[in-house]
Scaffold this motif. Structure first.
Motif, PDB file in Angstrom:
ATOM      1  N   GLN A  80       0.681  -1.287  -0.075  1.00 47.41           N
ATOM      2  CA  GLN A  80      -0.022  -0.185  -0.070  1.00 47.41           C
ATOM      3  C   GLN A  80       1.021   1.171  -0.066  1.00 47.41           C
ATOM      4  N   VAL A  81       2.035   1.342   0.680  1.00 44.90           N
ATOM      5  CA  VAL A  81       2.996   2.286   0.594  1.00 44.90           C
ATOM      6  C   VAL A  81       3.410   3.216  -0.558  1.00 44.90           C
ATOM      7  N   PRO A  82       3.738   2.069  -1.650  1.00 46.40           N
ATOM      8  CA  PRO A  82       3.931   2.945  -2.941  1.00 46.40           C
ATOM      9  C   PRO A  82       2.752   3.649  -3.672  1.00 46.40           C
ATOM     10  N   TYR A  83       1.517   2.944  -3.479  1.00 46.52           N
ATOM     11  CA  TYR A  83       0.037   3.497  -3.914  1.00 46.52           C
ATOM     12  C   TYR A  83       0.017   4.894  -3.231  1.00 46.52           C
ATOM     13  N   ALA A  84       0.093   4.774  -2.013  1.00 49.36           N
ATOM     14  CA  ALA A  84      -0.190   6.058  -1.414  1.00 49.36           C
ATOM     15  C   ALA A  84       0.793   7.245  -1.515  1.00 49.36           C
ATOM     16  N   THR A  85       2.046   6.728  -1.680  1.00 44.03           N
ATOM     17  CA  THR A  85       3.045   7.639  -1.874  1.00 44.03           C
ATOM     18  C   THR A  85       2.734   8.419  -3.445  1.00 44.03           C
ATOM     19  N   ALA A  86       2.346   7.811  -4.282  1.00 43.67           N
ATOM     20  CA  ALA A  86       2.091   7.998  -5.619  1.00 43.67           C
ATOM     21  C   ALA A  86       0.892   8.924  -5.576  1.00 43.67           C
ATOM     22  N   VAL A  87      -0.237   8.727  -4.654  1.00 39.53           N
ATOM     23  CA  VAL A  87      -1.138   9.675  -4.659  1.00 39.53           C
ATOM     24  C   VAL A  87      -0.859  10.932  -3.768  1.00 39.53           C
ATOM     25  N   ALA A  88      -0.238  10.953  -3.111  1.00 38.88           N
ATOM     26  CA  ALA A  88       0.400  12.158  -2.215  1.00 38.88           C
ATOM     27  C   ALA A  88       1.110  12.891  -3.361  1.00 38.88           C
ATOM     28  N   LEU A  89       2.247  12.430  -3.700  1.00 36.50           N
ATOM     29  CA  LEU A  89       2.862  13.024  -4.895  1.00 36.50           C
ATOM     30  C   LEU A  89       2.396  13.812  -5.981  1.00 36.50           C
ATOM     31  N   THR A  90       1.072  13.053  -6.438  1.00 37.70           N
ATOM     32  CA  THR A  90       0.429  13.587  -7.674  1.00 37.70           C
ATOM     33  C   THR A  90      -0.245  14.786  -6.952  1.00 37.70           C
ATOM     34  N   ARG A  91      -0.979  14.515  -5.960  1.00 38.64           N
ATOM     35  CA  ARG A  91      -1.815  15.715  -5.191  1.00 38.64           C
ATOM     36  C   ARG A  91      -1.028  17.107  -4.803  1.00 38.64           C
ATOM     37  N   THR A  92       0.367  16.604  -4.365  1.00 38.34           N
ATOM     38  CA  THR A  92       1.134  17.838  -4.122  1.00 38.34           C
ATOM     39  C   THR A  92       1.418  18.702  -5.208  1.00 38.34           C
ATOM     40  N   ALA A  93       1.678  17.813  -6.327  1.00 34.71           N
ATOM     41  CA  ALA A  93       2.417  18.488  -7.793  1.00 34.71           C
ATOM     42  C   ALA A  93       0.954  19.324  -8.158  1.00 34.71           C
ATOM     43  N   GLN A  94      -0.334  18.872  -8.284  1.00 37.31           N
ATOM     44  CA  GLN A  94      -1.317  19.303  -8.522  1.00 37.31           C
ATOM     45  C   GLN A  94      -1.768  20.848  -7.821  1.00 37.31           C
ATOM     46  N   GLU A  95      -1.287  20.677  -6.458  1.00 39.90           N
ATOM     47  CA  GLU A  95      -1.320  21.969  -5.900  1.00 39.90           C
ATOM     48  C   GLU A  95      -0.360  23.042  -6.087  1.00 39.90           C
ATOM     49  N   ALA A  96       0.941  22.320  -6.616  1.00 42.76           N
ATOM     50  CA  ALA A  96       2.064  23.322  -6.979  1.00 42.76           C
ATOM     51  C   ALA A  96       1.620  23.916  -8.255  1.00 42.76           C
ATOM     52  N   LYS A  97       1.154  23.174  -9.192  1.00 43.70           N
ATOM     53  CA  LYS A  97       0.511  23.576 -10.464  1.00 43.70           C
ATOM     54  C   LYS A  97      -0.301  24.547 -10.475  1.00 43.70           C
ATOM     55  N   ARG A  98      -1.372  24.446  -9.370  1.00 42.23           N
ATOM     56  CA  ARG A  98      -2.332  25.706  -9.285  1.00 42.23           C
ATOM     57  C   ARG A  98      -1.632  26.754  -8.662  1.00 42.23           C
ATOM     58  N   ALA A  99      -0.746  26.600  -7.641  1.00 40.13           N
ATOM     59  CA  ALA A  99      -0.408  27.974  -7.288  1.00 40.13           C
ATOM     60  C   ALA A  99       0.695  28.592  -8.227  1.00 40.13           C
ATOM     61  N   VAL A 100       1.282  27.894  -9.122  1.00 38.08           N
ATOM     62  CA  VAL A 100       2.066  28.569 -10.329  1.00 38.08           C
ATOM     63  C   VAL A 100       0.903  29.385 -11.141  1.00 38.08           C
ATOM     64  N   GLU A 101      -0.281  28.678 -11.200  1.00 37.57           N
ATOM     65  CA  GLU A 101      -1.170  29.116 -12.262  1.00 37.57           C
ATOM     66  C   GLU A 101      -1.780  30.663 -11.590  1.00 37.57           C
ATOM     67  N   ALA A 102      -2.032  30.512 -10.459  1.00 37.31           N
ATOM     68  CA  ALA A 102      -2.412  31.552  -9.419  1.00 37.31           C
ATOM     69  C   ALA A 102      -1.701  32.777  -9.759  1.00 37.31           C
ATOM     70  N   ALA A 103      -0.427  32.565  -9.863  1.00 34.19           N
ATOM     71  CA  ALA A 103       0.631  33.695  -9.649  1.00 34.19           C
ATOM     72  C   ALA A 103       0.864  34.358 -11.256  1.00 34.19           C
TER      73      ALA A 103
END
Length: 263
Positions: free
Chosen positions: A24-47
């Motif tokens: 379960q660890v690799p799956y959870a890690t992939a989800v967390a990484l993707t969500r964090t990257a999505q938030e970073a992308k939205r923050a860049v777009e907001a700027a």
């Protein structure tokens, strides 16, 4: 090329989840990484609106996310490739991120190909340019100029205006004043180099107005701090996202079934 990945040493986060099945660890890690990257992308777009005046929807879609997977625990955000025949987002966004000069736009490349735009120069709207809602030159006028100046390439040569049509426009048709475009420095060379509109008023003479001015290719300083924005988001959001992903993984994980007992 701009690319940033979201990676982490998971040891500290995983310690609290020792009872969770290791698959379960690799799956959870992939989800967390993707969500964090999505938030970073939205923050860049907001700027973006703070560094680019009235960014177009095309510009606002200039970044793309590649999600992490169980076998590739890296999420990436990079410039999006072009849509159809448009410019690559990298061509005009990279100077905002890294500084430097931007690449020529398709309009400028067409003018340069037929020898109208000198090397080392860019085209900017003049006083007679028609401007769209995003502060850019209206596409209809761009097409009109390329047609009139016979700057369409081989594939679009049929869109280039004929000399007969040029003569008719210069003479004026259906009660309209005559008009023509030319590239040069009017006023005896005192006015700036560019594409000018000449309007004819019959016996009253004529006037010239700048539609496009040729200027030295601008150099941009770094204005969009993508690395800094993404680093802040990663620091603030990866651990919470990892804990959330692990809780979700626990709730959906299959529990091992013990041996049956016959009574």
């Amino acid at each position: 090329m701009m690319k940033f990945g979201v990676t982490s040493n998971l040891a500290g986060v995983v310690d609290g989840w020792a009872s969770v099945a290791q698959d379960q660890v690799p799956y959870a890690t992939a989800v967390a990484l993707t969500r964090t990257a999505q938030e970073a992308k939205r923050a860049v777009e907001a700027a973006l609106p703070s560094v680019i005046d009235r960014p177009t929807p095309y510009t606002m879609r200039g970044f793309r996310l590649w999600p992490a997977t169980k076998t590739k625990l890296v999420a990436e955000v990079d410039f999006r490739d072009s849509f159809g025949k448009g410019s690559h987002a990298r061509d005009y966004l990279a100077p905002q991120v890294f500084g430097g000069t931007r690449k020529l736009k398709a309009f400028e490349r067409s003018l340069q190909r037929v020898g109208l735009l000198p090397a080392g120069m860019a085209a900017v709207p003049g006083a007679a340019a028609k401007i769209d809602a995003y502060g850019n030159m209206a596409q209809g006028q761009v097409v009109q100029l390329l047609s009139y100046l016979r700057a369409f390439g081989e594939q679009g040569y049929r869109s280039n205006i004929t000399q007969k049509r040029k003569d008719a426009l210069s003479a004026g048709v259906k009660g309209k004043r005559g008009m023509s475009y030319f590239v040069g420095r009017p006023g005896g060379g005192k006015k700036p180099l560019g594409i000018w509109l000449r309007e004819e008023f019959g016996q009253l003479g004529s006037s010239v107005k700048p539609v496009v001015l040729f200027v030295k290719t601008p150099t941009y300083r770094k204005r969009l701090d993508v690395p800094g924005i993404s680093a802040r988001v990663i620091k603030e959001r990866f651990t919470p996202n990892m804990h959330m992903a692990m809780r979700q993984a626990m709730s959906t994980a299959r529990r091992p079934v013990g041996p049956s007992k016959i009574v």
